[in-house]
Design a protein around this motif. Structure first.
Motif, mmCIF file in Angstrom:
data_model
loop_
_atom_site.group_PDB
_atom_site.id
_atom_site.type_symbol
_atom_site.label_atom_id
_atom_site.label_comp_id
_atom_site.label_asym_id
_atom_site.label_seq_id
_atom_site.Cartn_x
_atom_site.Cartn_y
_atom_site.Cartn_z
ATOM 1 N N ALA A 49 0.723 -1.356 -0.056
ATOM 2 C CA ALA A 49 0.072 -0.180 0.002
ATOM 3 C C ALA A 49 0.735 1.049 0.120
ATOM 4 C CB ALA A 49 -0.971 -0.024 1.315
ATOM 5 N N ALA A 50 0.253 2.358 -0.621
ATOM 6 C CA ALA A 50 0.894 3.601 -0.217
ATOM 7 C C ALA A 50 0.249 4.667 -0.406
ATOM 8 C CB ALA A 50 1.943 3.980 -1.748
ATOM 9 N N ILE A 51 0.610 5.828 0.277
ATOM 10 C CA ILE A 51 -0.402 6.954 0.171
ATOM 11 C C ILE A 51 0.456 8.275 -0.210
ATOM 12 C CG2 ILE A 51 0.369 7.268 2.923
ATOM 13 C CD1 ILE A 51 -2.569 8.226 3.198
ATOM 14 N N SER A 52 -0.201 9.134 -0.808
ATOM 15 C CA SER A 52 0.306 10.334 -1.101
ATOM 16 C C SER A 52 0.984 11.192 -0.199
ATOM 17 C CB SER A 52 -0.580 11.121 -2.109
ATOM 18 O OG SER A 52 -1.676 11.595 -1.498
ATOM 19 N N ARG A 53 1.838 12.263 -0.433
ATOM 20 C CA ARG A 53 2.238 13.169 0.524
ATOM 21 C C ARG A 53 1.343 14.142 0.762
ATOM 22 N NH1 ARG A 53 6.623 16.532 -3.167
ATOM 23 N NH2 ARG A 53 5.090 17.765 -4.687
ATOM 24 N N ALA A 100 9.245 8.208 0.108
ATOM 25 C CA ALA A 100 9.719 8.767 -0.983
ATOM 26 C C ALA A 100 9.418 10.318 -1.201
ATOM 27 C CB ALA A 100 8.938 7.772 -2.194
ATOM 28 N N ARG A 101 10.403 10.820 -1.542
ATOM 29 C CA ARG A 101 10.195 12.346 -1.573
ATOM 30 C C ARG A 101 9.653 12.564 -3.382
ATOM 31 N NH1 ARG A 101 13.994 17.186 0.336
ATOM 32 N NH2 ARG A 101 12.512 18.837 -0.267
ATOM 33 N N THR A 102 8.338 12.594 -3.581
ATOM 34 C CA THR A 102 7.838 12.541 -4.899
ATOM 35 C C THR A 102 6.303 12.974 -4.679
ATOM 36 O OG1 THR A 102 7.306 11.213 -6.837
ATOM 37 C CG2 THR A 102 7.208 10.083 -4.651
ATOM 38 N N PRO A 103 5.957 13.643 -5.765
ATOM 39 C CA PRO A 103 4.409 14.050 -5.771
ATOM 40 C C PRO A 103 3.577 12.790 -6.262
ATOM 41 C CG PRO A 103 5.454 14.872 -7.765
ATOM 42 C CD PRO A 103 6.644 14.306 -7.007
ATOM 43 N N VAL A 104 3.966 11.740 -6.768
ATOM 44 C CA VAL A 104 3.165 10.534 -7.226
ATOM 45 C C VAL A 104 3.199 9.610 -5.945
ATOM 46 C CG1 VAL A 104 4.068 10.880 -9.709
ATOM 47 C CG2 VAL A 104 5.351 9.131 -7.957
ATOM 48 N N VAL A 105 2.626 8.459 -6.083
ATOM 49 C CA VAL A 105 2.269 7.423 -5.249
ATOM 50 C C VAL A 105 3.166 6.286 -5.761
ATOM 51 C CG1 VAL A 105 0.613 6.053 -3.875
ATOM 52 C CG2 VAL A 105 -0.100 8.480 -4.757
ATOM 53 N N PRO A 106 4.149 5.901 -5.237
ATOM 54 C CA PRO A 106 5.091 5.081 -5.672
ATOM 55 C C PRO A 106 4.799 3.478 -5.424
ATOM 56 C CG PRO A 106 6.205 6.664 -4.435
ATOM 57 C CD PRO A 106 4.927 6.814 -4.260
#
Length: 125
Positions: A49-53, A100-106
């Motif tokens: 699972a992943a969640i956006s920043r 992860a320092r990213t605007p996407v959801v890796p």
């Protein structure tokens, strides 16, 4: 650099629930997308699972946990959670959180910059 520490693992019976926590320090937590992975002995690590920043308005799940696991974040507490319900013996693994320092959801390991040390989850049959 952000440091991540998981907690909440343990032994649970089939059908039970656990909530994992991942506390972040040394960084601005809200700028990181967060994810959960697991690795069972002799197997490759799996994305869960992943969640956006920031507000965490976007989440993604693997098919294996969709509908059973829920990821959430509390930026005031610098913590991301993984609520796990209806656990099965095949969920037994070491669970890791990652940032992860990213605007996407890796959804792949290579997209993450920082990792915790892991917490063991064992589901008995």
């Amino acid at each position: 650099q952000v440091q991540l520490v998981e907690s909440g693992g343990g032994l649970v019976q089939t059908g039970g629930s656990l909530r994992l926590s991942c506390a972040a320090s040394r960084g601005t937590f809200s700028i990181y997308a967060m994810g959960w992975f697991r690795q069972a002995p002799g197997k490759e690590g799996d994305f869960l699972a992943a969640i956006s920043r920031s507000g965490g308005g976007t989440t993604r799940y693997s098919d294996s946990v969709k509908g059973r696991f829920t990821i959430s974040r509390d930026n005031a507490k610098n913590t991301v959670y993984l609520q796990m319900n209806s656990l099965k013996p095949e969920d037994t693994a070491v669970y890791y959180c990652a940032a992860a320092r990213t605007p996407v959801v890796p959804v792949t390991r290579g997209e993450y910059d920082y990792w915790g040390q892991g917490t063991q989850v064992t589901v008995s049959s």
